[in-house]
Structure formats: structure tokens, C-alpha cells
Enzyme design. Structure first.
Site, PDB file in Angstrom:
ATOM      1  N   ARG A 231       0.900  -1.463  -0.230  1.00 55.70           N
ATOM      2  CA  ARG A 231       0.335  -0.649  -0.172  1.00 55.70           C
ATOM      3  C   ARG A 231       1.019   1.098  -0.124  1.00 55.70           C
ATOM      4  O   ARG A 231       1.550   1.198   0.224  1.00 55.70           O
ATOM      5  CB  ARG A 231      -1.002  -0.033   0.738  1.00 55.70           C
TER       6      ARG A 231
ATOM      7  N   ARG B  11       8.454   7.505   6.671  1.00 59.37           N
ATOM      8  CA  ARG B  11       8.221   8.584   7.184  1.00 59.37           C
ATOM      9  C   ARG B  11       8.598   8.559   8.625  1.00 59.37           C
ATOM     10  O   ARG B  11       8.815   9.740   9.539  1.00 59.37           O
ATOM     11  CB  ARG B  11       6.925   8.868   6.741  1.00 59.37           C
TER      12      ARG B  11
ATOM     13  N   ASP C  39       0.155   5.394   1.479  1.00 62.07           N
ATOM     14  CA  ASP C  39      -1.145   5.702   2.153  1.00 62.07           C
ATOM     15  C   ASP C  39      -1.231   7.288   1.247  1.00 62.07           C
ATOM     16  O   ASP C  39      -1.071   7.840   0.369  1.00 62.07           O
ATOM     17  CB  ASP C  39      -0.143   6.898   3.441  1.00 62.07           C
TER      18      ASP C  39
END
Lengths: 265, 265
Positions: B65, B218, B67
Site C-alpha cells: 500500500r 516516514r 498512504d
């Protein structure tokens, strides 16, 4: 009494400062320049930031409207404020409050009679056409993707036909708010420069004039694309211009390729 | 009978073709990769385009995935289809139906056992930090703007501490869906490369590993920023890593600076 004095001071005309702001914006996320209820607009966001910072409810005046999706590189706004915040701090604080897709890239204090719209002498617009087969998704909101055949030589020659003073009715949006500068009922404008160039995969059209009717640049580009698709001679541009009839010209080119580059005063 | 034969043919296992699609996307307008009801997502848009074109209801599988707001340069998806459309036409027709902010930039037919997620060997991510004072509105959705002081030398040295095999619990999002690759309950990953460089006004972090936990890149960047702000030594990175505790690490860096660059198989 003290409160009255303060109020009188705050509203004193001599304390009003006039500002010229130069704005750049990514138009993709906005419903255009002009404030609209319930929609994000450049003018609305700027007014909000000013009110948040200074408490003053004002409507900054732009050099003209830009439509939804159209970008700004050097849009100019004027606004009169009573704030005592120094210019540099005001500039920085407004940028802090504005969405990151709108930036004030220049700011100065100007005489009280400066008005971004009424004082504008010249404007320059740019239109970006991407000619490559697959357009990067990072360019999708910033160019018009047209990978199909175009006779660029014909387009190049046609750009010259609009230079000079002309009635641009054939390239004006047919709507009651068709004007972005205050010359009511006249569709006559003077074009100083109209040029097409290649930069890598992009075909870039740039036009400078003393004013532009609503949709005028996008309609000129639409006409250039039509000429390019059909290998029509430059006389086709002159013929459509002379007709002063929107219905004989080509369709409006999409908004996302258009940039308001600069405004001269 | 003819209808039955046709149906049997359409569903014949031997007719299933497996595709590997390489995708680039501007993540700004999407609620991330994974399909969600009522929200635009990359996976959802791809599934819609495939269904529109072929009539087949399928869910393309991504390498992992991304975000909301995170961008793709070389995301990989696999999807099995029964369509007889030739590869080049399929590729072109899907791009025609997809939003212009999602592009298929590579496509090939692959053996039936290829799966974009289970077969991924390595991934590379990039994070862009813009250091200039005023960030262009055209970069706002594509970088993290951090104009404040940073000790870049300390950050540079700290990047090395995560290279090798480590338990990255300190850098994993604390949520039940924390994993983007199928190694349940293990937060151990191997990082092959972790590098920071300057390119003009941008500070660019690039990291390659055999897999990444949810928010891991991140969170690493958040830690690098914390080290840069406080001029902390690289040992700080190693100490936080060794703690295996999300609560001792720095805040997650914003989504819009992150790019999934490529996936190796």
C-alpha cells in the site's frame, strides 16, 4: 471616551496602507480566482488569511479572474489594510496561513491609487501543450496532453495573425461576465506578442496584450490546435478573427494548460 | 449450446493471462493505494478502468500500500485477466480510461505465479525535503517544506545506523495493519542502502530494503529531522532503533514528500 478615540484611530483614513501582492498558485485545487460561497478560490483563501491575521474583512482585487484549474505565476492583487504589521512580517505571516498551493512571491506597499485591475497595462499568458505519448501523472494538472498529430509549422504561422489591435469577439466567451478588464461593451484588444515554441516534448504558446476577454487565450489556443490538426493556413486565423462571431471559431482549450505569467503596470 | 460453449471458453483457466503493470501516480488527489468505498484510490481507479474495458471485476494486487498523498514512480501491480486484448492495446486503453494523474508506465505478461506483493524482493523509496524559504506552490504537494535550521551533517551520519538487518518496531506504525509484506508478527527487515543527498534546495533521502513496515520510511525521516534539528549524533538513531519502542522515536514525516520509486523482483 478612550474606546471612541481608539475606534477613531483605527478607522483613520491616513492609516490605510495599500499593498500590491504578487501571487503564484497551482490552480488545480481551486474553483478559480473569484470568491464563491462554499468553494475554495484564490481570492477567498487570500481574504481568509488576511482576516485571520489582521481581523480586517476585505476583498483583495485581482488583475483579473482566472478560471478553475488555471494557474498563476505572477497574478497581482491589491488590498488596502489598516494593519500596522511591517511589510515583511505581513508577507511571511500570510504565506504561513495560506494553503501551500498559493504563495505570495512578492509584496510591496504602493500609493493609495494603485488598483491591480484598473491600473494593469499589459498581461502575459502561457499555454503548455504536452506532445509526448504518455504524459507523466505529475504533469497531468499542469499541461494539456495532446499526443495526436499537429502541423506545428501551420500553427506557428497562424500565431502572427492576432498581433495588433483587433475585435476579439470570435475568441470571447459568450457569457454576460465576459470581460476581465473594465472596458464595457468593447471586445477590442491589442496583442503585442504572440509566439509558439517547442521545449522538448512541450509546445508552448505565449501571448502578451493590453487585456484579454474571458476565455480568450484558451479560445486562441483552441483555434491554433484546429489549424494544426487540419494543416490550415494562417489565413484561417485571420478569417475567423474578422468574422467577429464566436460560433465560427474552434472549441476552448482545457484550463489546466494555462498560466497567468505576469501583469505589467 | 453455443452460449454454453462461449461461457466455458471465457472461463477456461488456460485463457487466464497474468499481467505485471508498473504505475506512476500523483498521490495528492487519492486516499492512498487501497480500495475504499466512496473514496478515490489508485487500486480502485485501476479496478474500475479494467472493468470498464474488459467487463472483468478484479482487484489488482499492489506490491504494497501507499498512504493518502504518497506518490508512485514505479509501483507494481499484478492482475489476472481473461481478456484477449493484445498487451499494447490493453496498456493504451487502460491509460485512456484512468485519471490522468495515474499512468501505467510499463506493462508485460508474466507467468501465472507472479504476484506483485508476494514476489517482491526489494523496494526503494525516496523522500524530498524542500529547504528553501518560499516553496513553489507547484511543489507543495510533492515535497515536505522544511525551511528551518537542520544540521545536515548529523542527519547524513545517522542514515547509516539503519543499514543491515534490524527489528524496526521503533519505526513501525502502531496499528493492526502495520505490515506491507507478508511476514506476520516480525518487524525485522533488512536495509541495503540508506542515503541522504542535497540537490539544489532539496534534501533527498533514499532507502532500499527487502520490505518496509507501515509508515516506516516516514518515521525514519521523522527521526532524521529530529536529529537534524537538535544536532544529535548518529548514536541517537541506533539507540532508538535498539529500543524497539515506537514511543521513543520522532513523529511521522508528512506523506506528500514520499515516493515509492521501484520494486525489484
Amino acid at each position: 471616551l478612550a474606546a471612541q478615540v481608539t475606534t477613531a484611530y483605527t478607522l483613520c483614513w491616513a492609516c490605510v496602507r495599500n499593498f500590491k501582492l504578487i501571487l503564484a498558485y497551482d490552480g488545480a485545487g481551486f474553483a478559480g480566482w473569484q470568491v464563491q460561497p462554499g468553494k475554495p478560490t484564490i481570492q477567498g483563501e487570500l481574504a481568509n488569511a488576511i482576516e485571520e491575521l489582521t481581523g480586517e474583512k476585505v476583498l483583495p482585487q485581482g488583475s483579473g479572474r482566472t478560471d478553475a484549474g488555471v494557474h498563476g505565476l505572477g497574478q497581482v492583487a491589491s488590498v488596502a489594510l489598516q494593519t500596522v504589521i511591517p511589510l515583511e512580517n505581513l508577507w511571511r505571516a500570510l504565506n504561513h496561513r495560506l494553503p501551500a498551493t498559493i504563495r505570495i512571491v512578492g509584496a510591496e506597499e504602493v500609493p493609495a491609487d494603485f488598483h491591480a485591475r484598473y491600473c494593469a497595462q499589459q498581461k502575459t499568458y502561457r499555454y503548455r501543450i504536452y506532445r509526448g505519448d504518455i504524459c507523466s501523472p505529475f504533469l497531468a494538472n499542469f499541461v494539456y496532453h495532446h499526443p495526436y498529430p499537429l502541423d506545428e509549422a501551420c500553427m506557428l504561422r497562424a500565431t502572427e495573425a492576432i498581433v495588433g489591435e483587433h475585435d476579439f469577439t470570435s475568441f470571447a466567451a459568450v457569457d454576460p461576465e465576459a470581460r476581465d478588464n473594465p472596458q464595457p461593451r468593447s471586445n477590442v484588444r491589442t496583442i503585442y506578442q504572440s509566439a509558439l515554441r517547442r521545449e522538448g516534448e512541450e509546445l508552448i504558446y505565449e501571448v502578451t496584450g493590453n487585456g484579454f476577454l474571458h476565455h480568450m487565450v484558451r479560445n486562441i489556443v483552441g483555434m491554433l490546435l484546429w489549424i494544426g490538426k487540419n494543416s490550415l493556413p494562417p489565413e484561417e486565423m485571420a478569417r475567423v478573427l474578422a468574422a467577429r462571431d464566436r460560433s465560427v471559431a474552434a472549441a476552448t482549450a482545457p484550463a489546466q494548460g494555462l498560466y497567468l505569467v505576469s501583469v505589467q503596470y
